[in-house]
Design a protein around this motif. Structure first.
Motif, PDB file in Angstrom:
ATOM      1  N   SER A   1     -15.502  -6.379  -2.123  1.00  0.00           N
ATOM      2  CA  SER A   1     -14.352  -6.499  -1.226  1.00  0.00           C
ATOM      3  C   SER A   1     -13.082  -5.982  -1.896  1.00  0.00           C
ATOM      4  O   SER A   1     -12.888  -6.156  -3.102  1.00  0.00           O
ATOM      5  CB  SER A   1     -14.152  -7.962  -0.821  1.00  0.00           C
ATOM      6  N   THR A   2     -12.223  -5.364  -1.103  1.00  0.00           N
ATOM      7  CA  THR A   2     -10.927  -4.897  -1.606  1.00  0.00           C
ATOM      8  C   THR A   2      -9.799  -5.800  -1.106  1.00  0.00           C
ATOM      9  O   THR A   2      -8.628  -5.449  -1.226  1.00  0.00           O
ATOM     10  CB  THR A   2     -10.657  -3.456  -1.138  1.00  0.00           C
ATOM     11  N   PHE A   3     -10.167  -6.960  -0.569  1.00  0.00           N
ATOM     12  CA  PHE A   3      -9.163  -7.859   0.000  1.00  0.00           C
ATOM     13  C   PHE A   3      -8.113  -8.261  -1.035  1.00  0.00           C
ATOM     14  O   PHE A   3      -6.911  -8.252  -0.758  1.00  0.00           O
ATOM     15  CB  PHE A   3      -9.833  -9.112   0.568  1.00  0.00           C
ATOM     16  N   ALA A   4      -8.547  -8.611  -2.249  1.00  0.00           N
ATOM     17  CA  ALA A   4      -7.599  -9.034  -3.283  1.00  0.00           C
ATOM     18  C   ALA A   4      -6.637  -7.907  -3.652  1.00  0.00           C
ATOM     19  O   ALA A   4      -5.466  -8.157  -3.975  1.00  0.00           O
ATOM     20  CB  ALA A   4      -8.354  -9.507  -4.524  1.00  0.00           C
ATOM     21  N   VAL A   5      -7.114  -6.692  -3.587  1.00  0.00           N
ATOM     22  CA  VAL A   5      -6.255  -5.543  -3.904  1.00  0.00           C
ATOM     23  C   VAL A   5      -5.126  -5.430  -2.890  1.00  0.00           C
ATOM     24  O   VAL A   5      -3.956  -5.281  -3.247  1.00  0.00           O
ATOM     25  CB  VAL A   5      -7.077  -4.240  -3.924  1.00  0.00           C
ATOM     26  N   TRP A   6      -5.490  -5.530  -1.592  1.00  0.00           N
ATOM     27  CA  TRP A   6      -4.500  -5.347  -0.532  1.00  0.00           C
ATOM     28  C   TRP A   6      -3.670  -6.599  -0.276  1.00  0.00           C
ATOM     29  O   TRP A   6      -2.546  -6.502   0.235  1.00  0.00           O
ATOM     30  CB  TRP A   6      -5.179  -4.900   0.748  1.00  0.00           C
ATOM     31  N   ALA A   7      -4.223  -7.768  -0.623  1.00  0.00           N
ATOM     32  CA  ALA A   7      -3.499  -9.016  -0.363  1.00  0.00           C
ATOM     33  C   ALA A   7      -2.722  -9.508  -1.585  1.00  0.00           C
ATOM     34  O   ALA A   7      -1.910 -10.423  -1.452  1.00  0.00           O
ATOM     35  CB  ALA A   7      -4.478 -10.104   0.088  1.00  0.00           C
ATOM     36  N   TRP A   8      -2.953  -8.909  -2.754  1.00  0.00           N
ATOM     37  CA  TRP A   8      -2.258  -9.381  -3.960  1.00  0.00           C
ATOM     38  C   TRP A   8      -1.688  -8.223  -4.766  1.00  0.00           C
ATOM     39  O   TRP A   8      -0.459  -8.093  -4.901  1.00  0.00           O
ATOM     40  CB  TRP A   8      -3.214 -10.210  -4.817  1.00  0.00           C
ATOM     41  N   LEU A   9      -2.546  -7.352  -5.279  1.00  0.00           N
ATOM     42  CA  LEU A   9      -2.083  -6.304  -6.189  1.00  0.00           C
ATOM     43  C   LEU A   9      -1.072  -5.370  -5.540  1.00  0.00           C
ATOM     44  O   LEU A   9       0.032  -5.148  -6.062  1.00  0.00           O
ATOM     45  CB  LEU A   9      -3.283  -5.508  -6.708  1.00  0.00           C
ATOM     46  N   VAL A  10      -1.428  -4.808  -4.395  1.00  0.00           N
ATOM     47  CA  VAL A  10      -0.541  -3.841  -3.737  1.00  0.00           C
ATOM     48  C   VAL A  10       0.780  -4.479  -3.293  1.00  0.00           C
ATOM     49  O   VAL A  10       1.849  -3.916  -3.541  1.00  0.00           O
ATOM     50  CB  VAL A  10      -1.260  -3.166  -2.539  1.00  0.00           C
ATOM     51  N   PRO A  11       0.764  -5.656  -2.647  1.00  0.00           N
ATOM     52  CA  PRO A  11       2.043  -6.285  -2.275  1.00  0.00           C
ATOM     53  C   PRO A  11       2.949  -6.578  -3.467  1.00  0.00           C
ATOM     54  O   PRO A  11       4.169  -6.425  -3.383  1.00  0.00           O
ATOM     55  CB  PRO A  11       1.606  -7.583  -1.582  1.00  0.00           C
ATOM     56  N   VAL A  12       2.349  -7.006  -4.585  1.00  0.00           N
ATOM     57  CA  VAL A  12       3.156  -7.326  -5.765  1.00  0.00           C
ATOM     58  C   VAL A  12       3.802  -6.071  -6.335  1.00  0.00           C
ATOM     59  O   VAL A  12       5.011  -6.040  -6.608  1.00  0.00           O
ATOM     60  CB  VAL A  12       2.297  -8.023  -6.843  1.00  0.00           C
ATOM     61  N   LEU A  13       3.000  -5.017  -6.517  1.00  0.00           N
ATOM     62  CA  LEU A  13       3.513  -3.802  -7.162  1.00  0.00           C
ATOM     63  C   LEU A  13       4.476  -3.016  -6.274  1.00  0.00           C
ATOM     64  O   LEU A  13       5.493  -2.507  -6.755  1.00  0.00           O
ATOM     65  CB  LEU A  13       2.342  -2.910  -7.577  1.00  0.00           C
ATOM     66  N   LEU A  14       4.153  -2.909  -4.987  1.00  0.00           N
ATOM     67  CA  LEU A  14       4.952  -2.041  -4.106  1.00  0.00           C
ATOM     68  C   LEU A  14       6.091  -2.753  -3.398  1.00  0.00           C
ATOM     69  O   LEU A  14       7.070  -2.111  -3.003  1.00  0.00           O
ATOM     70  CB  LEU A  14       4.041  -1.387  -3.056  1.00  0.00           C
ATOM     71  N   VAL A  15       5.988  -4.061  -3.214  1.00  0.00           N
ATOM     72  CA  VAL A  15       7.004  -4.769  -2.432  1.00  0.00           C
ATOM     73  C   VAL A  15       7.681  -5.881  -3.230  1.00  0.00           C
ATOM     74  O   VAL A  15       8.902  -5.875  -3.391  1.00  0.00           O
ATOM     75  CB  VAL A  15       6.389  -5.360  -1.137  1.00  0.00           C
ATOM     76  N   ALA A  16       6.905  -6.842  -3.715  1.00  0.00           N
ATOM     77  CA  ALA A  16       7.485  -8.030  -4.334  1.00  0.00           C
ATOM     78  C   ALA A  16       8.360  -7.705  -5.544  1.00  0.00           C
ATOM     79  O   ALA A  16       9.481  -8.225  -5.668  1.00  0.00           O
ATOM     80  CB  ALA A  16       6.377  -9.005  -4.734  1.00  0.00           C
ATOM     81  N   GLY A  17       7.852  -6.855  -6.440  1.00  0.00           N
ATOM     82  CA  GLY A  17       8.614  -6.505  -7.631  1.00  0.00           C
ATOM     83  C   GLY A  17       9.957  -5.880  -7.309  1.00  0.00           C
ATOM     84  O   GLY A  17      11.008  -6.376  -7.745  1.00  0.00           O
ATOM     85  N   PRO A  18       9.972  -4.785  -6.543  1.00  0.00           N
ATOM     86  CA  PRO A  18      11.249  -4.159  -6.198  1.00  0.00           C
ATOM     87  C   PRO A  18      12.184  -5.080  -5.426  1.00  0.00           C
ATOM     88  O   PRO A  18      13.396  -5.084  -5.667  1.00  0.00           O
ATOM     89  CB  PRO A  18      10.824  -2.961  -5.333  1.00  0.00           C
ATOM     90  N   VAL A  19      11.649  -5.884  -4.512  1.00  0.00           N
ATOM     91  CA  VAL A  19      12.499  -6.781  -3.724  1.00  0.00           C
ATOM     92  C   VAL A  19      13.122  -7.850  -4.615  1.00  0.00           C
ATOM     93  O   VAL A  19      14.315  -8.156  -4.503  1.00  0.00           O
ATOM     94  CB  VAL A  19      11.693  -7.436  -2.584  1.00  0.00           C
TER      95      VAL A  19
END
Length: 326
Positions: free
Chosen positions: A207-225
């Protein structure tokens, strides 16, 4: 003549006018914030699971925004003003730090020192952005690299790895007491356990769920915000003085942003009275508004002001652009 004690007297006067901060903390309010946070995270996870491109994109954005918001809630817990009991604040704070790999205990220890030493050479913040307060002179290319470094939050993830290895090998964390190190180790064990479980389940199930629900949001959105929310607090302020009205910035903004930043927009007020419940910061702002040197009506106004070179940047004091609320 410049009075070196003027700022100290002004801060004491405002504290006296506002009254005692030793009031009952309403834990129900903080519990409500946590419940809303959980519901929005669940909503984001459902969107990611839906599978369509637009659904995943919306889910990633929502989850990233919530992971950054979690650090603002964690900030309230580390000041022990979320719940009345210390244990409840610790439990909430530790869990809130998991999405962005942030140790509650390490953040709390560093942040309390930041409050104690702001305006002195001993001031260091937990989140390292390089040129923390915008004082360095750089070429255009170095300026771009500095902004990339800040908004990527590379320093946070690198520090998490360094501390995890250090703690796993039994080495102490520089500058921290043994009791604090034990708490930091606890936080890292929990975060790595959750991270390891997510990776193991993902590999086992394909499953890639953890990638899209954790890794990608953190790197692309959460960090910069998160970096964008923290930037105005002291950036280009007079961080060589202990006068809170000169070394910190307040942004009035609107109710949505006040909720999202969890009152951190009232940052002058927070540094003036760190133990004051978040809900009362807006009331304290009515007293501090005429004194704050660095003030903006909105976050948009602040970021627009960065286009002006520091040598020509006008002071953003309330005398020029603020009407004290009634």
């Amino acid at each position: 003549m410049n009075d070196p004690h003027r700022g100290t007297r002004a801060m004491a006067e405002v504290r006296a006018r506002f009254g005692s901060v030793h009031e009952q903390i309403d834990g129900r309010r903080f519990a409500g914030k946590l419940l809303l946070f959980v519901l929005l995270v669940v909503a984001g996870a459902i969107l990611v699971r839906h599978g369509s491109v637009w659904s995943i994109a919306c889910g990633v954005i929502l989850l990233g925004l919530m992971y950054a918001h979690a650090l603002e809630l964690q900030h309230e817990a580390l000041h022990s003003i979320g719940f009345r009991g210390r244990r409840a604040n610790v439990v909430a704070g530790v869990l809130l730090g998991i999405p962005m790999l942030t140790s509650f205990s390490a953040y709390r220890a560093a942040h309390m020192r930041h409050h104690r030493y702001l305006g002195t050479p001993d001031n260091h913040e937990y989140f390292d952005y390089g040129d923390q307060y915008g004082h360095a002179e750089r070429t255009r290319a170095r300026t771009v690299l500095a902004w990339v470094y800040r908004f990527s939050m590379i320093s946070l993830y690198r520090q998490f790895l360094v501390d995890t290895v250090r703690l796993a090998s039994g080495r102490p964390v520089p500058g921290e007491k043994p009791a604090t190190v034990r708490d930091i180790r606890r936080d890292h064990l929990l975060i790595t356990a959750v991270l390891g479980t997510a990776v193991t389940v993902s590999v086992a199930t394909g499953s890639t769920f953890a990638v899209w629900a954790w890794l990608v949001p953190v790197l692309l959105v959460a960090g910069p915000v998160h970096a964008a929310v923290e930037l105005p607090e002291h950036y280009r302020c007079e961080t060589g003085t202990t006068d809170v009205f000169r070394n910190t910035r307040t942004i009035r903004s609107n109710r949505l942003m006040a909720w999202y930043t969890n009152g951190n927009n009232f940052h002058v007020e927070h540094h003036l009275m760190p133990s004051l419940p978040i809900a009362r910061l807006s009331r304290l702002h009515q007293i501090t508004a005429p004194r704050a040197l660095h003030f903006h009506r909105t976050y948009r106004d602040f970021y627009r002001s960065l286009r002006t070179p520091r040598s020509r940047a006008p002071l953003a004091g309330p005398q020029a652009e603020y009407d004290t609320p009634q």
